[in-house]
Design a protein around this motif. Structure first.
Motif, PDB file in Angstrom:
ATOM      1  N   VAL A  33      -8.379  -9.945   0.317  1.00 56.28           N
ATOM      2  CA  VAL A  33      -7.237  -9.198   0.834  1.00 56.28           C
ATOM      3  C   VAL A  33      -6.688  -8.271  -0.255  1.00 56.28           C
ATOM      4  N   GLU A  34      -6.148  -7.153   0.185  1.00 55.40           N
ATOM      5  CA  GLU A  34      -5.502  -6.217  -0.735  1.00 55.40           C
ATOM      6  C   GLU A  34      -4.182  -5.769  -0.110  1.00 55.40           C
ATOM      7  N   SER A  35      -3.284  -5.278  -0.926  1.00 50.57           N
ATOM      8  CA  SER A  35      -1.947  -4.934  -0.437  1.00 50.57           C
ATOM      9  C   SER A  35      -1.981  -3.899   0.690  1.00 50.57           C
ATOM     10  N   ALA A  36      -2.940  -2.987   0.671  1.00 49.53           N
ATOM     11  CA  ALA A  36      -3.038  -1.966   1.718  1.00 49.53           C
ATOM     12  C   ALA A  36      -3.329  -2.564   3.093  1.00 49.53           C
ATOM     13  N   ASP A  37      -3.891  -3.778   3.148  1.00 51.37           N
ATOM     14  CA  ASP A  37      -4.176  -4.425   4.431  1.00 51.37           C
ATOM     15  C   ASP A  37      -2.916  -4.632   5.255  1.00 51.37           C
ATOM     16  N   PHE A  38      -1.790  -4.810   4.590  1.00 54.46           N
ATOM     17  CA  PHE A  38      -0.541  -5.060   5.308  1.00 54.46           C
ATOM     18  C   PHE A  38      -0.004  -3.794   5.968  1.00 54.46           C
ATOM     19  N   LEU A  39      -0.501  -2.663   5.544  1.00 53.33           N
ATOM     20  CA  LEU A  39      -0.156  -1.391   6.178  1.00 53.33           C
ATOM     21  C   LEU A  39      -1.208  -0.999   7.219  1.00 53.33           C
ATOM     22  N   ARG A  40      -2.433  -1.474   7.055  1.00 49.60           N
ATOM     23  CA  ARG A  40      -3.536  -1.152   7.983  1.00 49.60           C
ATOM     24  C   ARG A  40      -3.486  -1.955   9.272  1.00 49.60           C
ATOM     25  N   TYR A  41      -3.008  -3.192   9.190  1.00 48.91           N
ATOM     26  CA  TYR A  41      -3.076  -4.106  10.335  1.00 48.91           C
ATOM     27  C   TYR A  41      -1.687  -4.417  10.882  1.00 48.91           C
ATOM     28  N   ASP A  42      -1.623  -4.534  12.213  1.00 47.03           N
ATOM     29  CA  ASP A  42      -0.372  -4.884  12.882  1.00 47.03           C
ATOM     30  C   ASP A  42      -0.025  -6.345  12.640  1.00 47.03           C
ATOM     31  N   TRP A  43      -1.052  -7.189  12.706  1.00 43.74           N
ATOM     32  CA  TRP A  43      -0.855  -8.620  12.542  1.00 43.74           C
ATOM     33  C   TRP A  43      -1.808  -9.132  11.479  1.00 43.74           C
ATOM     34  N   VAL A  63       2.674 -13.055  -1.482  1.00 42.41           N
ATOM     35  CA  VAL A  63       2.661 -12.489  -2.836  1.00 42.41           C
ATOM     36  C   VAL A  63       1.950 -11.139  -2.835  1.00 42.41           C
ATOM     37  N   VAL A  64       0.786 -11.060  -2.200  1.00 40.22           N
ATOM     38  CA  VAL A  64       0.014  -9.811  -2.173  1.00 40.22           C
ATOM     39  C   VAL A  64       0.758  -8.731  -1.393  1.00 40.22           C
ATOM     40  N   ARG A  65       1.420  -9.135  -0.327  1.00 39.66           N
ATOM     41  CA  ARG A  65       2.136  -8.184   0.546  1.00 39.66           C
ATOM     42  C   ARG A  65       3.216  -7.437  -0.212  1.00 39.66           C
ATOM     43  N   GLY A  66       3.928  -8.111  -1.093  1.00 38.96           N
ATOM     44  CA  GLY A  66       4.972  -7.460  -1.865  1.00 38.96           C
ATOM     45  C   GLY A  66       6.091  -6.869  -1.027  1.00 38.96           C
ATOM     46  N   GLY A  67       6.363  -7.456   0.138  1.00 39.23           N
ATOM     47  CA  GLY A  67       7.466  -6.988   0.966  1.00 39.23           C
ATOM     48  C   GLY A  67       7.172  -5.756   1.805  1.00 39.23           C
ATOM     49  N   ARG A  68       5.940  -5.280   1.796  1.00 41.33           N
ATOM     50  CA  ARG A  68       5.576  -4.065   2.553  1.00 41.33           C
ATOM     51  C   ARG A  68       4.637  -4.409   3.705  1.00 41.33           C
TER      52      ARG A  68
END
Length: 158
Positions: free
Chosen positions: A78-88, A102-107
């Motif tokens: 997983v990488e932090s950009a995944d939290f912006l790429r995926y809805d769920w 932790v990886v998400r960093g609130g984004r």
């Protein structure tokens, strides 16, 4: 001109991306297609030990016995950009969930556990079959199918 509905995207996450999350991705891919749902699906792991490797051979055998092909899967982290790429972003267990926070960093998308979200009553966490017997991999297939059935109901608004 009709408005195009936005396609939902879902990322399934486990520890190494060689057992649970690729299985759930394969089950969801087939069952969503059968249900006529257009969904972008992927999987990854919180750890980096297996990056680039295929799914665990025991999981491949259990999945194949149920009609799911994991032979082309390659693990990724997983990488932090995944939290912006995926809805769920749906984690298999609480340890994965904590690592994702932790990886998400609130984004971006807030990670959640897969099984409760998908209306499976018990267990709340998807057990990791990696250190167990072959029966654990067969049970994982059944649990993945149950969870995905609940997920599809949720996608349909049920």
């Amino acid at each position: 001109m009709p408005v195009q509905a936005r396609t939902t995207s879902i990322l399934f996450v486990c520890l190494g991306n060689i057992c649970r999350s690729p299985l759930v991705e394969a089950v969801a891919r087939r069952r969503c297609a059968e249900a006529g749902l257009e969904v972008v699906l992927a999987s990854c792991g919180t750890g980096n030990w297996h990056v680039g490797k295929g799914a665990d051979s025991r999981m491949q055998r259990a999945a194949a016995a149920a009609g799911y092909d994991l032979s082309l899967h390659r693990a990724r982290q997983v990488e932090s950009a995944d939290f912006l790429r995926y809805d769920w972003v749906l984690a298999m267990d609480r340890d994965n969930l904590e690592a994702l926070d932790v990886v998400r960093g609130g984004r971006g998308a807030r990670p959640e556990l897969f099984l409760p979200w998908a209306v499976v009553r018990s267990p709340h966490e998807f057990p990791d079959p990696y250190f167990g017997e072959a029966a654990g991999f067969q049970q994982a297939v059944q649990l993945a199918e149950q969870g995905v059935d609940g997920l599809i109901a949720r996608l349909r608004g049920g």
